[in-house]
Design an enzyme around this catalytic site. Structure first.
Site, PDB file in Angstrom:
ATOM      1  N   ASP A  55      -5.296 -13.485  -3.586  1.00 31.49           N
ATOM      2  CA  ASP A  55      -4.779 -13.358  -2.221  1.00 31.49           C
ATOM      3  C   ASP A  55      -4.967 -14.688  -1.498  1.00 31.49           C
ATOM      4  OD1 ASP A  55      -3.972 -10.782  -2.553  1.00 31.49           O
ATOM      5  OD2 ASP A  55      -5.397  -9.883  -1.143  1.00 31.49           O
ATOM      6  N   GLU A  66      -9.874 -13.245  -2.368  1.00 31.34           N
ATOM      7  CA  GLU A  66      -9.064 -13.654  -1.211  1.00 31.34           C
ATOM      8  C   GLU A  66      -9.716 -14.831  -0.498  1.00 31.34           C
ATOM      9  OE1 GLU A  66      -7.246 -10.754   1.338  1.00 31.34           O
ATOM     10  OE2 GLU A  66      -7.665 -11.956   3.138  1.00 31.34           O
ATOM     11  N   HIS A  79     -11.666 -14.036   2.657  1.00 31.73           N
ATOM     12  CA  HIS A  79     -12.849 -13.199   2.528  1.00 31.73           C
ATOM     13  C   HIS A  79     -14.080 -13.988   2.085  1.00 31.73           C
ATOM     14  CE1 HIS A  79     -10.172  -9.351   2.047  1.00 31.73           C
ATOM     15  NE2 HIS A  79     -10.023  -9.964   3.203  1.00 31.73           N
ATOM     16  N   ASP A  99      -6.603 -14.194   8.497  1.00 34.93           N
ATOM     17  CA  ASP A  99      -5.413 -14.067   7.633  1.00 34.93           C
ATOM     18  C   ASP A  99      -4.299 -15.046   8.023  1.00 34.93           C
ATOM     19  OD1 ASP A  99      -6.431 -12.133   5.953  1.00 34.93           O
ATOM     20  OD2 ASP A  99      -5.529 -10.447   7.013  1.00 34.93           O
ATOM     21  N   LYS A 112     -14.888  -8.271   0.112  1.00 37.22           N
ATOM     22  CA  LYS A 112     -14.856  -8.791   1.482  1.00 37.22           C
ATOM     23  C   LYS A 112     -16.216  -8.515   2.106  1.00 37.22           C
ATOM     24  CE  LYS A 112     -12.180  -8.552   5.776  1.00 37.22           C
ATOM     25  NZ  LYS A 112     -11.117  -7.858   6.534  1.00 37.22           N
ATOM     26  N   HIS A 152       0.884  -1.166   0.000  1.00 35.36           N
ATOM     27  CA  HIS A 152       0.000   0.000   0.000  1.00 35.36           C
ATOM     28  C   HIS A 152       0.920   1.215   0.000  1.00 35.36           C
ATOM     29  CE1 HIS A 152      -2.288  -3.102   2.269  1.00 35.36           C
ATOM     30  NE2 HIS A 152      -3.351  -2.588   1.706  1.00 35.36           N
ATOM     31  N   GLU A 176     -11.073  -6.332  -4.904  1.00 37.56           N
ATOM     32  CA  GLU A 176     -11.010  -7.367  -3.858  1.00 37.56           C
ATOM     33  C   GLU A 176     -12.230  -7.279  -2.943  1.00 37.56           C
ATOM     34  OE1 GLU A 176      -7.278  -7.541  -1.804  1.00 37.56           O
ATOM     35  OE2 GLU A 176      -8.185  -8.401  -0.011  1.00 37.56           O
ATOM     36  N   ASP A 196      -1.603 -12.875   1.226  1.00 36.77           N
ATOM     37  CA  ASP A 196      -2.087 -11.757   2.036  1.00 36.77           C
ATOM     38  C   ASP A 196      -2.452 -12.354   3.387  1.00 36.77           C
ATOM     39  OD1 ASP A 196      -3.033  -9.498   3.137  1.00 36.77           O
ATOM     40  OD2 ASP A 196      -4.728  -9.233   1.773  1.00 36.77           O
ATOM     41  N   MET A 246       2.386  -5.777  -7.952  1.00 39.01           N
ATOM     42  CA  MET A 246       1.090  -5.172  -7.597  1.00 39.01           C
ATOM     43  C   MET A 246       1.298  -4.051  -6.592  1.00 39.01           C
ATOM     44  SD  MET A 246      -1.197  -5.307  -4.798  1.00 39.01           S
ATOM     45  CE  MET A 246      -1.686  -6.818  -3.979  1.00 39.01           C
ATOM     46  N   ASP A 272     -11.455 -11.771  11.028  1.00 39.04           N
ATOM     47  CA  ASP A 272     -10.593 -11.846   9.839  1.00 39.04           C
ATOM     48  C   ASP A 272      -9.211 -12.345  10.265  1.00 39.04           C
ATOM     49  OD1 ASP A 272      -9.220 -11.417   7.509  1.00 39.04           O
ATOM     50  OD2 ASP A 272      -9.361  -9.238   7.578  1.00 39.04           O
ATOM     51  N   ASP A 306       2.547   1.779   3.244  1.00 32.77           N
ATOM     52  CA  ASP A 306       3.479   0.764   3.764  1.00 32.77           C
ATOM     53  C   ASP A 306       4.906   1.205   3.451  1.00 32.77           C
ATOM     54  OD1 ASP A 306       1.252  -0.809   4.288  1.00 32.77           O
ATOM     55  OD2 ASP A 306       1.503  -2.023   2.479  1.00 32.77           O
TER      56      ASP A 306
END
Ligand SMILES: [Mn+2]
Length: 391
Positions: free
Chosen positions: A247, A219, A222, A259, A185, A56, A183, A289, A90, A257, A59
């Site tokens: 993802d 994802e 998700h 992950d 969710k 991102h 994406e 992800d 990406m 969530d 980030d």
């Protein structure tokens, strides 16, 4: 340890800076790990066999950074990519952390917030393009609501469409080689998110001005949060020519969530996903992800990253093993022979009045058709035995 499950650059594994850099903050607890320097993340991921790194905007470049700081950070990051043979396949925008996005970014009811979100995204697209990203992901973390007492959810969809149409034109006008991947969710961090599943997104894409530029970044976690079958979602995206990115992680349905590390909770579904992907001709990134458990220190982060890639490669090998197994092949061949034995009129040959007329007159032995078993118990047991390592 180096063996057949050691990742190579050609496997196209990628991680987000936010994944290995996750500090382990949750709604009830403070960070347990220090922030990770992006240059360090690039070096370590490369050593582990990863091919790409994604980010991102914030980030890499902090929200408050001056233009000079931005240029210095980007210069150092580019150098690290080149030193360690890593690519940026990406990029994406953080449109969820800052308080300005409390009620959404592209779907905020506040026109100034929507415009600011577009400005931030155009700058982030420029940053992504500068670093070579050809896929740009949109995960609308705040694009949703806790109450629908004010905003009509239909208006939110219209605002989101305006934003994506605008940004498609921006990419075209800049001449960037870049496609968008949406994406979905179902919820978190908002009570409900708009366009919550792969199916919703596919329908939305068909309403855009440049649908050919826009696909999916589904994802695992998700769709699983929504109680859906991720393999079905990915298969539909592939069938529609819309699997632009993916993802990978893991998740227990009905939980927060999570992950989790790829394959750690639903190994059978992850296996079927890898089998689908590898057999589909998909040649995009295998992007993780996910993040390490909050129990871990930095060593645990690298164990997590290694584990994601290793599990993927184990499933890839198991998928080949399953598809090459003589008993599996025999069973599938018998089923197929039965399935393809009908040669009368059907939908696949297309409509004509003659076909429709012939089909209305076709004789079927319905009792015999209804009596036939499918032998999926046998086939699935073989799958389980391959997966459990006894075949
Ligand atoms: Mn994601």
């Amino acid at each position: 340890m180096s063996d057949q499950y050691t990742p190579q650059k050609s496997d196209k594994f990628s991680f987000g800076l936010w994944t290995v850099g996750n500090v382990g903050r949750d709604p009830f607890g403070d960070p347990v790990r220090p922030p990770m320097d992006p240059v360090h993340a690039v070096r370590k991921l490369s050593e582990l066999g990863a091919w790409g790194v994604n980010f991102h905007d914030n980030d890499l470049v902090p929200f408050e950074a001056s233009p000079q700081e931005r240029d210095r950070i980007v210069r150092e990051f580019k150098q690290a990519l080149s030193d360690h043979g890593m690519v940026v396949p990406m990029a994406t925008t953080n449109l969820f952390t800052h308080p300005v996005f409390r009620d959404g970014a592209f779907t905020s009811s506040d026109a100034s917030v929507r415009a600011f979100a577009l400005q931030k995204t155009m700058r982030a697209i420029d940053l992504g393009a500068e670093l070579g990203a050809t896929t740009y992901v949109f995960w609308g973390g705040r694009e949703g609501s806790e109450t629908d007492a004010y905003r009509n959810p239909g208006d939110a969809v219209k605002y989101f469409r305006d934003a994506i149409n605008f940004l498609c034109e921006y990419v075209r006008s800049q001449g960037y080689d870049m496609r968008f991947a949406l994406e979905p969710k179902p919820n978190e961090p908002r009570g409900d998110l708009y366009l919550p599943t792969v199916g919703h997104m596919l329908a939305f894409i068909s309403t855009l001005e440049h649908p050919e530029m826009v696909g999916l970044n589904p994802e695992f976690a998700h769709e699983t949060m929504a109680g859906l079958n991720f393999v079905h979602a990915v298969a539909q995206a592939i069938e529609a020519g819309k699997l632009f990115h993916i993802d990978l992680n893991d998740q227990v349905m009905g939980r927060y969530d999570q992950d989790f590390r790829f394959g750690s909770e639903n190994p059978k579904r992850a296996f079927l996903l890898v089998r689908l992907l590898e057999g589909s001709g998909y040649d995009g990134p295998r992007h993780f992800d996910a993040h390490a458990y909050r129990t871990e220190d930095e060593e645990g982060v690298w164990a997590f990253a290694r584990g994601c890639m290793r599990t993927y490669l184990i499933f890839r090998e198991k998928a080949r093993k399953f598809d090459d197994d003589p008993e599996v092949r025999g069973l599938i061949a018998e089923l197929r022979k039965q399935d393809e034995s009908y040669s009368g009129p059907d939908a696949h040959s297309g409509y004509s009045d003659q076909t429709a007329g012939a089909l209305k007159e076709q004789e079927f032995d319905v009792a015999a058709m209804a009596a036939r078993g499918r032998r999926y118990e046998e086939l699935d047991q073989l799958l389980m035995e391959v997966l459990l390592g006894v075949r």
